[in-house]
Write a protein that holds these residues in place. Structure first.
Motif, PDB file in Angstrom:
ATOM      1  N   THR A 127      -8.383  10.655  -2.788  1.00  0.00           N
ATOM      2  CA  THR A 127      -7.109  10.748  -3.422  1.00  0.00           C
ATOM      3  C   THR A 127      -7.002  11.451  -4.686  1.00  0.00           C
ATOM      4  N   LEU A 147       1.604  -1.025   4.324  1.00  0.00           N
ATOM      5  CA  LEU A 147       0.910   0.244   4.337  1.00  0.00           C
ATOM      6  C   LEU A 147      -0.265  -0.157   3.356  1.00  0.00           C
ATOM      7  N   LEU A 173       3.842  11.324   3.866  1.00  0.00           N
ATOM      8  CA  LEU A 173       4.389  10.224   4.358  1.00  0.00           C
ATOM      9  C   LEU A 173       5.570  10.063   5.446  1.00  0.00           C
ATOM     10  N   GLN A 175      -1.777   4.879   0.650  1.00  0.00           N
ATOM     11  CA  GLN A 175      -0.273   5.077   1.075  1.00  0.00           C
ATOM     12  C   GLN A 175       0.662   4.564   0.008  1.00  0.00           C
ATOM     13  N   ARG A 193       0.597   6.808  -2.839  1.00  0.00           N
ATOM     14  CA  ARG A 193       1.406   8.214  -2.476  1.00  0.00           C
ATOM     15  C   ARG A 193       2.828   7.901  -2.632  1.00  0.00           C
ATOM     16  N   PHE A 242       5.819   7.363   7.924  1.00  0.00           N
ATOM     17  CA  PHE A 242       6.034   5.944   7.085  1.00  0.00           C
ATOM     18  C   PHE A 242       7.090   5.533   6.569  1.00  0.00           C
TER      19      PHE A 242
END
Length: 389
Positions: free
Chosen positions: A190, A152, A141, A156, A159, A144
């Motif tokens: 995922t 997001l 990440l 994301q 996470r 980001f």
């Protein structure tokens, strides 16, 4: 958990010298007159990715909430690392919980969301920065870090919630339907990310899910629950291949279950017990074999049994196989094309419908069989599981 060649298989539950990280000892939880958890005993070990699997209302979320400290056990004891945590408040346990909604702070950046718990503990700034960067790297990440949650994607945000939960290095991470909000493709991707992160950190994960494929994919062991009780706890392959009851066989994956009366066969061996199962008038008995041993009790002549066989264990053919232990003729009633495989519903003359699956291993223009075709269903004597309850 896959192991490299030559490595010891990860199976601490089979090692008498291993001490469980989590122990439920005779735990019962009641809400008024309703019993959500009924005299449950369970050990979960360090570095496990343990899945609690069951339908809605079976008690799996209540079990997790007791671990987190949001509910107290009515009876029994819950131990974490050998210590009774019944009186320990949630914020004092070395346990973090990741919710399905992710519960991210919308006004904080990704970086600040991950740092939140560390700041609450008044950790030194340089220690916080180093830990957050470590979590950003682990969950991929980094680019980001300055974004807000609304900027997001669902994967994301998932996470970010995971990174925040792991930042404080808990002994145990609880995941409550963590992938339920993701679409199927992203959820599948995922799942493998979760497994990779769990293996890298060595943190014990306990996941609550009603998704059988998810539990089978991520877990080192699965606890199947029904009406507040653990009905079977084992590795995914054993849960699938050797269920201990009709409930587990039916709950995990697709299955055909035929009811009948068992008669021991004279050609049994030291390693295997052999049975004939009378299951329908006018039909040959089903021939079944089961491995002898402590886990496989002997079945008395005339006992009611349930023969469970997975669709992929059944062979479809135009002619009756000469050497088949079991073979029955029927008509194709329905076909489901699922890409990698096709499912056939075949109706026998007495009305029994049996599901069979074939792998679509070749790219062909037409199927081998179509609707209304007469086909033979066959399987080996060891293809199915003989159950007594």
């Amino acid at each position: 958990m896959a192991q490299a060649t030559g490595q010891k298989i990860f199976a601490p539950w089979e090692d008498a010298n291993e001490k469980p990280l989590i122990q439920f000892k005779g735990v019962t939880k009641r809400f008024g007159t309703y019993t959500a958890i009924d005299n449950l005993n369970l050990d979960i070990y360090r570095r496990e990715f343990f899945a609690l699997l069951g339908p809605s209302g079976c008690g799996k979320t209540t079990l997790m909430r007791m671990l987190a400290g949001f509910e107290d056990a009515t009876e029994g004891t819950i131990l974490l690392d050998g210590k009774d945590i019944g009186a320990v408040p949630p914020n004092k346990r070395s346990v973090n919980m990741m919710f399905q909604s992710y519960a991210l702070f919308p006004h904080l950046s990704v970086w600040d969301n991950i740092a939140f718990g560390l700041r609450r503990e008044k950790k030194p700034k340089d220690e916080i920065a180093a830990r957050v960067e470590e979590m950003l790297t682990l969950t991929r990440l980094g680019r980001f870090a300055k974004r807000k949650p609304h900027q997001l994607s669902g994967g994301q945000r998932q996470r970010v919630a995971l990174a925040r939960s792991l930042a404080k290095s808990p002994k145990l991470l609880l995941l409550d339907e963590p992938l339920g909000a993701l679409d199927k493709k992203l959820r599948e991707d995922t799942q493998f990310e979760l497994m990779d992160i769990q293996e890298k950190t060595g943190t014990t994960f306990v996941i609550v899910t009603h998704d059988q494929e998810e539990a089978m994919t991520v877990a080192s062991r699965i606890g199947v629950m029904n009406e507040g009780q653990l009905v079977q706890t084992s590795t995914p392959d054993r849960i699938y291949e050797t269920p201990n009851s009709r409930y587990v066989a039916d709950f995990i994956g697709a299955v055909n279950i035929l009811e009948g009366r068992a008669t021991p066969r004279p050609d049994a061996s030291e390693d295997e017990a052999a049975y004939d199962i009378a299951w329908a008038e006018g039909y040959e008995p089903i021939h079944a074999r089961r491995t002898n041993g402590a886990a496989a009790e002997k079945i008395a002549p005339g006992s009611q049994v349930y023969f469970a066989i997975r669709p992929e264990k059944i062979t479809l053919s135009e002619e009756r196989p000469a050497d088949a232990a079991n073979a029955f003729q029927g008509k194709v009633l329905d076909i489901g094309y699922l890409g990698s495989l096709s499912t056939y519903h075949v109706e026998l003359p007495n009305g029994t419908v049996i599901k069979a699956q074939t792998a679509n291993s070749r790219r062909v223009a037409r199927r081998s069989f179509t609707w209304e075709d007469t086909v033979w269903l066959s399987w080996t004597a060891t293809a199915g599981v003989l159950l007594t309850s």
